[in-house]
Scaffold this motif. Structure first.
Motif, PDB file in Angstrom:
ATOM      1  N   TYR A  74      53.466  32.941  10.973  1.00  0.00           N
ATOM      2  CA  TYR A  74      54.150  32.542  12.208  1.00  0.00           C
ATOM      3  C   TYR A  74      53.166  31.832  13.148  1.00  0.00           C
ATOM      4  CZ  TYR A  74      56.593  33.042  16.694  1.00  0.00           C
ATOM      5  OH  TYR A  74      57.188  32.791  17.909  1.00  0.00           O
TER       6      TYR A  74
ATOM      7  N   ASP B 134      66.745  46.213  11.231  1.00  0.00           N
ATOM      8  CA  ASP B 134      66.676  44.758  11.124  1.00  0.00           C
ATOM      9  C   ASP B 134      65.673  44.149  12.090  1.00  0.00           C
ATOM     10  OD1 ASP B 134      68.659  45.773  13.028  1.00  0.00           O
ATOM     11  OD2 ASP B 134      69.058  43.665  13.479  1.00  0.00           O
TER      12      ASP B 134
ATOM     13  N   ASP C 181      59.485  43.264  15.397  1.00  0.00           N
ATOM     14  CA  ASP C 181      59.055  42.093  14.627  1.00  0.00           C
ATOM     15  C   ASP C 181      59.070  40.879  15.545  1.00  0.00           C
ATOM     16  OD1 ASP C 181      58.560  40.032  12.886  1.00  0.00           O
ATOM     17  OD2 ASP C 181      59.997  40.683  11.366  1.00  0.00           O
TER      18      ASP C 181
ATOM     19  N   GLN D 152      53.256  37.996   7.577  1.00  0.00           N
ATOM     20  CA  GLN D 152      54.182  37.127   8.300  1.00  0.00           C
ATOM     21  C   GLN D 152      53.666  36.783   9.695  1.00  0.00           C
ATOM     22  OE1 GLN D 152      54.536  40.340   7.606  1.00  0.00           O
ATOM     23  NE2 GLN D 152      56.298  41.310   8.627  1.00  0.00           N
TER      24      GLN D 152
ATOM     25  N   THR E 242      58.019  38.001  15.022  1.00  0.00           N
ATOM     26  CA  THR E 242      58.218  36.712  14.346  1.00  0.00           C
ATOM     27  C   THR E 242      59.694  36.339  14.256  1.00  0.00           C
ATOM     28  OG1 THR E 242      58.385  37.629  12.105  1.00  0.00           O
ATOM     29  CG2 THR E 242      56.168  37.199  12.958  1.00  0.00           C
ATOM     30  N   GLN E 243      60.574  37.257  14.648  1.00  0.00           N
ATOM     31  CA  GLN E 243      62.007  36.995  14.614  1.00  0.00           C
ATOM     32  C   GLN E 243      62.512  36.597  16.001  1.00  0.00           C
ATOM     33  OE1 GLN E 243      64.904  39.570  12.693  1.00  0.00           O
ATOM     34  NE2 GLN E 243      63.232  40.914  12.016  1.00  0.00           N
ATOM     35  N   GLN E 244      63.307  35.562  16.071  1.00  0.00           N
ATOM     36  CA  GLN E 244      63.962  35.205  17.323  1.00  0.00           C
ATOM     37  C   GLN E 244      64.887  36.340  17.780  1.00  0.00           C
ATOM     38  OE1 GLN E 244      63.438  32.600  19.321  1.00  0.00           O
ATOM     39  NE2 GLN E 244      64.986  33.326  20.776  1.00  0.00           N
TER      40      GLN E 244
END
Length: 615
Positions: A316, A252, A268, A312, A270-272
């Motif tokens: 972002y 994930d 990743d 992505q 770009t994910q918090q």
């Protein structure tokens, strides 16, 4: 025969009498002018007549708390070096004493410089506790060469603030005794910064606890030793690339390419959730590391790929920084968010340089230390001009396990110094924090720890010399390396090449298994275990850097191969027997219910204790 010599012979009667008159005087004059041998070399030495004699009755005189801490460490080291038990006392000094003096008003010595004066007594003075400590390292090196030290005085101040060694224990576990040897050797040679990329076993994220980790107690032990010896131990969790030791079981959090493929090594950004995960690891490391710096790596994020495979990243960046933003801005954004988080915790951020290619519109946060190892578009001079503290971590200073080794002799002959970056030589040292050598495990089974140590010590002494003082103190490299021989290893350094028992045939017995085997010492100080079926070897499972690092992998008898490091074993004393620990995987053998030998980390399965008897 010269006319002057004829006249002198007429006066003194013989050549022998003339030699007695002239030679000792000139020899003494030469000896007084020559600085004692140390590493790093003393850049100035004002000789005086006579000498300091270390002997019975010597005391360490120290009054303030800082002075006593230095004296207590020196007392420990004198005892470890075989110089006896020396008391630490306060008050006035007498002939033969060693005086530790911390004088904050002596600003000319800086934060790490010292003055050493040898005469009827010996004194070490620093403006700080650290400075006085380094003076005691010089004293220990002088005593390693004899109990009589020539009278004289030196003022010794380092040229660079950061004098380091970098170690990647990021996949292949490196033993704690080996790292402790390194800390002692670094301090002995006045190196002050050990940067370690490693995994601490996580309580918050147990899914990340694949082997290669250190327990928190092990790290506390290492950091305490570093504190005692004034070596700052700076941790690194490499990100957002090379994150597979942490996120291989967290798909994930893995960056996904445009074909839907997960990238286990790439976080990743770009994910918090990715940022939260990383900073939670930082918080957990803060429980055991006390350093005022945090290394986040930031190298090789797009190694073997490019940003176009990850749309992505551009989305972002443009959402956050506008239409002119580039995909690399998403990467820089992650660095800057980590920098802000670290700064809020009182820590300065460090990164590698190779991601700073100039393809970004967002600058890296001011004050971030950049460690330059690779020649890319943005040159060292540009980074300094932009105000970033810059450390020289040149690839020419790397020792790759089983691969490339730094050519220390060539670097010495070139008078290499920290201004010499890969791709650019700077005229000034302004803006350069210092330099470090780096140990990397690219072919993890290519060399054992003891083999790496043989390559390490000359490189370590060279980086100590170039970051502290004159990069070329001796006319030849042979003369420089002789310094290392003269001063020897640090007090407390352990010879890790000694086997606890002699070569021979033994019967191995433990609960659930027994066999008869020949033990033979290897050239690097380990052992092979050989039966009629072959040599004991760990093999199978998934390889990481050419090493079977999975717990539960079986050890079996294979055709003996003297070059195969997976056939080498440590015999670690345990109760009334020994544990069998593979020297590369650093896992101990246990015995399964059906009698198979399998490897496990010692905190996951209790290692088998083997009782050895000679037939």
């Amino acid at each position: 025969m010269g006319e002057l010599r004829k006249r002198l012979l007429g006066l003194f009667g013989s050549a022998a009498a003339l030699t007695l008159l002239v030679a000792p005087t000139s020899a003494v004059a030469r000896d007084q002018q020559k600085a004692p041998v140390t590493v790093p070399a003393l850049t100035n030495w004002a000789s005086e007549s006579g000498s300091y004699q270390y002997g019975r009755g010597v005391r360490l005189v120290a009054d303030s708390p800082a002075e006593r801490r230095v004296a207590d460490t020196l007392a420990d080291d004198l005892r470890a070096a075989g110089h006896g038990t020396v008391p630490v006392v306060g008050g006035g000094a007498r002939t033969g004493d060693i005086v530790i003096d911390v004088q904050p008003a002596t600003t000319s010595l800086g934060a790490e410089g010292y003055e050493l004066h040898a005469g009827r007594r010996l004194s070490v003075t620093g403006a700080t506790e650290t400075g006085a400590f380094y003076g005691t390292r010089t004293l220990l090196q002088l005593l390693a060469q004899g109990d009589r030290i020539p009278a004289g005085r030196t003022v010794d101040v380092p040229r660079y603030k950061e004098r380091g060694v970098g170690v990647c224990a990021c996949y292949i576990h490196i033993t704690l005794p080996w790292l402790e040897n390194l800390v002692r050797e670094m301090a002995y040679n006045k190196l002050n910064q050990l940067l370690v990329e490693l995994k601490v076993k996580s309580d918050a994220h147990p899914e990340a606890d694949t082997w290669g980790y250190y327990t928190k107690d092990e790290i506390r032990q290492l950091v305490a030793l570093g504190d005692k010896y004034h070596v700052e131990i700076i941790p690194e969790i490499n990100s957002p690339g090379h994150m597979d030791p942490w996120i291989e079981n967290r798909p994930d959090l893995q960056l996904t390419d445009s074909d839907g493929n997960k990238q286990p090594a790439r976080l990743d950004v770009t994910q918090q959730a990715g940022f939260d995960y990383y900073t939670s690891l930082m918080d957990e490391y803060a429980q055991v590391f006390t350093a005022k710096s945090w290394h986040m790596g930031a190298d090789e994020y797009m190694l073997g790929s490019d940003y176009s495979k990850y749309p992505q990243m551009l989305r972002y960046a443009q959402e956050k920084y506008g239409a002119s933003a580039t995909p690399q801005d998403a990467y820089i954004d992650f660095i800057n968010r980590v920098q802000a988080y670290a700064a809020n915790k009182g820590k300065q951020l460090r990164i590698w340089n190779d991601g700073l290619t100039g393809a970004n519109t967002v600058p890296v946060a001011a004050g971030t230390t950049v460690e330059h190892w690779l020649n890319v578009t943005t040159k060292p001079s540009q980074l300094i001009a932009q105000g970033y503290p810059l450390m020289n971590a040149a690839y020419s200073l790397y020792l790759i396990r089983g691969g490339f080794h730094s050519d220390t002799e060539s670097l010495y002959d070139q008078s290499w110094d920290p201004r010499s970056f890969d791709g650019e030589k700077l005229a000034s040292s302004k803006g350069i924090t210092g330099a470090k050598i780096s140990l990397w495990p690219d072919n993890g089974r290519g060399e054992t720890e003891n083999e790496v140590a043989v390559e390490l010590w000359p490189a370590l002494r060279h980086i100590a010399q170039t970051t502290w003082g004159d990069p070329h103190p001796d006319a030849t490299y042979a003369e420089f390396t002789a310094r290392g021989t003269d001063v020897g290893h640090a007090p407390g350094w352990r010879d890790l090449t000694r086997l606890p028992l002699a070569d021979g045939t033994y019967t191995f017995r433990t609960t659930g298994a027994s066999f008869e085997a020949d033990i033979t010492r290897t050239a690097d100080g380990y052992a092979t275990v050989r039966t009629a079926e072959g040599c004991l070897e760990v093999s199978g499972g998934k390889l990481t850097l050419n090493v079977p690092l999975q717990p539960g992998v079986e050890a079996t008898w294979k055709a003996c191969d003297a070059t195969d490091t997976l056939q080498r074993w440590q015999l670690t004393p345990a109760s009334d027997g020994f544990q069998l620990v593979n020297v590369i995987t650093q896992m101990a053998l246990t015995v399964t219910g059906d009698g198979r030998l399998v490897q496990y980390p010692p905190d996951q399965r209790t290692p088998a204790v083997w009782h050895l008897t000679a037939p």
